[in-house]
Design a protein around this motif. Structure first.
Motif, mmCIF file in Angstrom:
data_model
loop_
_atom_site.group_PDB
_atom_site.id
_atom_site.type_symbol
_atom_site.label_atom_id
_atom_site.label_comp_id
_atom_site.label_asym_id
_atom_site.label_seq_id
_atom_site.Cartn_x
_atom_site.Cartn_y
_atom_site.Cartn_z
ATOM 1 N N TYR A 43 0.804 -1.214 0.000
ATOM 2 C CA TYR A 43 0.000 0.000 0.000
ATOM 3 C C TYR A 43 0.849 1.281 0.000
ATOM 4 C CZ TYR A 43 0.709 -0.111 5.137
ATOM 5 O OH TYR A 43 1.241 -0.132 6.408
ATOM 6 N N GLY A 44 2.110 1.119 -0.378
ATOM 7 C CA GLY A 44 2.995 2.276 -0.382
ATOM 8 C C GLY A 44 3.722 2.454 0.921
ATOM 9 N N GLN A 45 3.686 1.438 1.777
ATOM 10 C CA GLN A 45 4.338 1.510 3.083
ATOM 11 C C GLN A 45 5.855 1.532 2.930
ATOM 12 O OE1 GLN A 45 2.929 -1.177 1.698
ATOM 13 N NE2 GLN A 45 3.125 -3.033 2.936
ATOM 14 N N ARG A 46 6.504 2.292 3.783
ATOM 15 C CA ARG A 46 7.971 2.367 3.740
ATOM 16 C C ARG A 46 8.599 1.048 4.175
ATOM 17 N NH1 ARG A 46 10.602 6.642 7.094
ATOM 18 N NH2 ARG A 46 8.780 7.970 6.764
ATOM 19 N N HIS A 47 7.911 0.274 4.992
ATOM 20 C CA HIS A 47 8.450 -0.973 5.501
ATOM 21 C C HIS A 47 7.967 -2.151 4.640
ATOM 22 C CE1 HIS A 47 4.554 -0.266 7.230
ATOM 23 N NE2 HIS A 47 4.503 -1.427 7.849
ATOM 24 N N SER A 48 8.218 -2.058 3.326
ATOM 25 C CA SER A 48 7.714 -3.077 2.415
ATOM 26 C C SER A 48 8.402 -4.430 2.575
ATOM 27 C CB SER A 48 7.838 -2.603 0.963
ATOM 28 O OG SER A 48 9.181 -2.312 0.648
ATOM 29 N N VAL A 49 9.495 -4.478 3.357
ATOM 30 C CA VAL A 49 10.129 -5.776 3.617
ATOM 31 C C VAL A 49 9.175 -6.702 4.360
ATOM 32 C CG1 VAL A 49 12.495 -4.891 3.609
ATOM 33 C CG2 VAL A 49 11.214 -4.952 5.751
ATOM 34 N N LEU B 162 4.004 6.203 7.761
ATOM 35 C CA LEU B 162 4.263 4.977 7.002
ATOM 36 C C LEU B 162 4.058 5.165 5.505
ATOM 37 C CD1 LEU B 162 2.700 2.219 9.286
ATOM 38 C CD2 LEU B 162 4.918 3.356 9.442
ATOM 39 N N THR B 163 3.348 6.226 5.114
ATOM 40 C CA THR B 163 3.034 6.438 3.697
ATOM 41 C C THR B 163 3.454 7.815 3.204
ATOM 42 O OG1 THR B 163 0.787 7.137 4.314
ATOM 43 C CG2 THR B 163 1.093 4.819 3.718
ATOM 44 N N SER B 164 4.383 8.437 3.904
ATOM 45 C CA SER B 164 4.855 9.773 3.511
ATOM 46 C C SER B 164 6.293 9.934 3.995
ATOM 47 C CB SER B 164 3.970 10.861 4.117
ATOM 48 O OG SER B 164 4.166 10.942 5.524
ATOM 49 N N ASP B 165 6.821 11.153 3.854
ATOM 50 C CA ASP B 165 8.195 11.419 4.275
ATOM 51 C C ASP B 165 8.293 11.826 5.747
ATOM 52 O OD1 ASP B 165 9.192 10.866 1.759
ATOM 53 O OD2 ASP B 165 8.916 12.928 1.063
ATOM 54 N N VAL B 166 7.177 11.794 6.470
ATOM 55 C CA VAL B 166 7.199 12.087 7.902
ATOM 56 C C VAL B 166 8.026 11.018 8.616
ATOM 57 C CG1 VAL B 166 5.787 12.295 9.992
ATOM 58 C CG2 VAL B 166 4.954 13.217 7.820
ATOM 59 N N ILE C 107 -3.019 9.265 19.426
ATOM 60 C CA ILE C 107 -2.865 8.440 18.230
ATOM 61 C C ILE C 107 -1.586 8.864 17.523
ATOM 62 C CG2 ILE C 107 -3.881 7.810 16.011
ATOM 63 C CD1 ILE C 107 -6.633 8.426 17.291
ATOM 64 N N PRO C 108 -0.650 7.940 17.316
ATOM 65 C CA PRO C 108 0.655 8.315 16.765
ATOM 66 C C PRO C 108 0.607 8.587 15.262
ATOM 67 C CG PRO C 108 0.542 5.949 17.076
ATOM 68 C CD PRO C 108 -0.723 6.514 17.650
ATOM 69 N N VAL C 109 1.682 9.203 14.751
ATOM 70 C CA VAL C 109 1.740 9.552 13.327
ATOM 71 C C VAL C 109 1.924 8.321 12.450
ATOM 72 C CG1 VAL C 109 2.596 11.877 13.730
ATOM 73 C CG2 VAL C 109 4.233 10.001 13.431
ATOM 74 N N THR C 110 2.142 7.150 13.052
ATOM 75 C CA THR C 110 2.219 5.917 12.264
ATOM 76 C C THR C 110 0.832 5.357 11.958
ATOM 77 O OG1 THR C 110 2.559 4.720 14.346
ATOM 78 C CG2 THR C 110 4.511 5.223 13.020
ATOM 79 N N TYR C 111 -0.208 5.947 12.514
ATOM 80 C CA TYR C 111 -1.574 5.554 12.159
ATOM 81 C C TYR C 111 -1.826 5.896 10.697
ATOM 82 C CZ TYR C 111 -6.623 6.187 11.585
ATOM 83 O OH TYR C 111 -7.908 6.157 11.108
ATOM 84 N N VAL C 112 -2.274 4.908 9.928
ATOM 85 C CA VAL C 112 -2.614 5.118 8.521
ATOM 86 C C VAL C 112 -4.129 5.301 8.437
ATOM 87 C CG1 VAL C 112 -2.558 4.156 6.193
ATOM 88 C CG2 VAL C 112 -0.674 3.682 7.785
ATOM 89 N N PRO C 113 -4.604 6.474 8.013
ATOM 90 C CA PRO C 113 -6.040 6.742 8.002
ATOM 91 C C PRO C 113 -6.860 5.649 7.322
ATOM 92 C CG PRO C 113 -4.853 8.756 7.552
ATOM 93 C CD PRO C 113 -3.834 7.656 7.560
ATOM 94 N N ALA C 114 -7.807 5.093 8.083
ATOM 95 C CA ALA C 114 -8.785 4.106 7.605
ATOM 96 C C ALA C 114 -8.158 2.808 7.102
ATOM 97 C CB ALA C 114 -9.672 4.711 6.519
ATOM 98 N N ARG C 115 -6.919 2.528 7.461
ATOM 99 C CA ARG C 115 -6.237 1.360 6.896
ATOM 100 C C ARG C 115 -6.981 0.060 7.151
ATOM 101 N NH1 ARG C 115 -0.185 -0.150 8.779
ATOM 102 N NH2 ARG C 115 -1.304 -0.321 10.751
ATOM 103 N N ASN C 116 -7.399 -0.182 8.388
ATOM 104 C CA ASN C 116 -8.061 -1.452 8.661
ATOM 105 C C ASN C 116 -9.402 -1.558 7.948
ATOM 106 O OD1 ASN C 116 -6.023 -2.594 10.146
ATOM 107 N ND2 ASN C 116 -6.933 -2.178 12.140
ATOM 108 N N ASP D 20 10.440 0.865 10.460
ATOM 109 C CA ASP D 20 11.528 1.577 9.778
ATOM 110 C C ASP D 20 12.774 0.702 9.677
ATOM 111 O OD1 ASP D 20 12.650 3.752 8.468
ATOM 112 O OD2 ASP D 20 13.322 4.716 10.318
ATOM 113 N N PRO D 21 12.672 -0.462 9.027
ATOM 114 C CA PRO D 21 13.830 -1.343 8.908
ATOM 115 C C PRO D 21 14.839 -0.807 7.897
ATOM 116 C CG PRO D 21 12.010 -2.217 7.637
ATOM 117 C CD PRO D 21 11.479 -1.016 8.363
ATOM 118 N N ASP D 22 16.051 -1.330 7.945
ATOM 119 C CA ASP D 22 17.046 -0.922 6.953
ATOM 120 C C ASP D 22 16.837 -1.709 5.654
ATOM 121 O OD1 ASP D 22 18.249 -3.441 7.263
ATOM 122 O OD2 ASP D 22 19.863 -2.692 8.521
#
Length: 236
Positions: free
Chosen positions: A39-45, A77-81, A97-106, A199-201
């Protein structure tokens, strides 16, 4: 039809919780159809981990749906934040609610699962949401899951025609991370093949300092064992 011959959709991120839920669904005798999301997540691993888990636990099929939530952003998770990092699990603010919350993801993910369930004839969907030892996401609460189940039975052909009532299973929702880990180990889960970090390497090693890493490490510590996942910095 008994659960031994019933298909079930299992939302699978490749992390600790969803992996445990896949093992639970299989242990209950369901035939699990795993569903993951790019879904465009930075942690695609995590998708590599999901593939490993699906193969290891014997999912009947594993589909990866493509959605690009970077179109909206609104999450670390879906931006440069930047993904927030902490030195201790005690530094996590459980009241906001932390900034890692993805709006309406579930809601989005469950809608895809609902469509998949109708196609394969499943009346059961399993999800790894938990309201204990979690980051405070609003779509992980028991009242949300109950409301979604009610909606699903109003929105589907099977529900309207009375062919079957869909059940949304959230077996971890009141369990601590330590109890989830104990249950997974009882069911033979290999947690070394899972990935939870936000945020894995580039090699997939976990950062060890984001909310989900700290909560995972806390769970293993409380269960009296070391986390077998790879971390960028060696953990005690």
């Amino acid at each position: 039809m008994t659960s031994m011959s019933r298909p079930a959709i299992v939302l699978l991120s490749g992390g600790l919780d969803s992996t445990t839920v896949l093992a639970i669904a299989k242990d209950k005798g369901f035939t699990p159809y795993a569903l993951s999301f790019r879904y465009g997540q930075r942690h695609s691993v995590e998708l590599e981990a999901a593939a490993r888990v699906a193969a290891s636990l014997g999912a009947a099929d594993h589909k990866v749906a493509e959605i690009d939530l970077r179109l909206f952003g609104g999450s670390a998770l879906t931006s440069d934040v930047a993904v927030p990092k902490h030195d201790s699990v005690d530094d996590i603010d459980a009241d906001s609610i932390p900034v890692t919350y993805v709006p309406a993801r579930n809601t989005i993910f469950l809608s895809f699962a609902l469509a998949y369930a109708e196609v394969v004839g499943a009346s059961d969907i399993f999800t790894g949401v938990t309201a204990v030892d979690y980051s405070g996401y609003p779509d992980c609460r028991p009242e949300y899951m109950a409301a979604y189940e009610n909606m699903a039975n109003l929105a589907t052909k099977a529900g309207v025609e009375g062919q079957a009532r869909l059940t949304l299973h959230s077996p971890l929702i009141t369990m601590s991370k330590a109890d989830i880990i104990r249950e997974g180990l009882r069911l033979g889960v290999d947690y070394s093949i899972t990935s939870s970090c936000y945020d894995p390497d580039a090699e997939g090693a976990a950062c060890g300092r984001c909310d989900t890493c700290l909560l995972r490490l806390k769970g293993f510590s409380e269960a009296g064992m070391s986390d077998p996942a790879r971390y960028q910095i060696a953990r005690a």
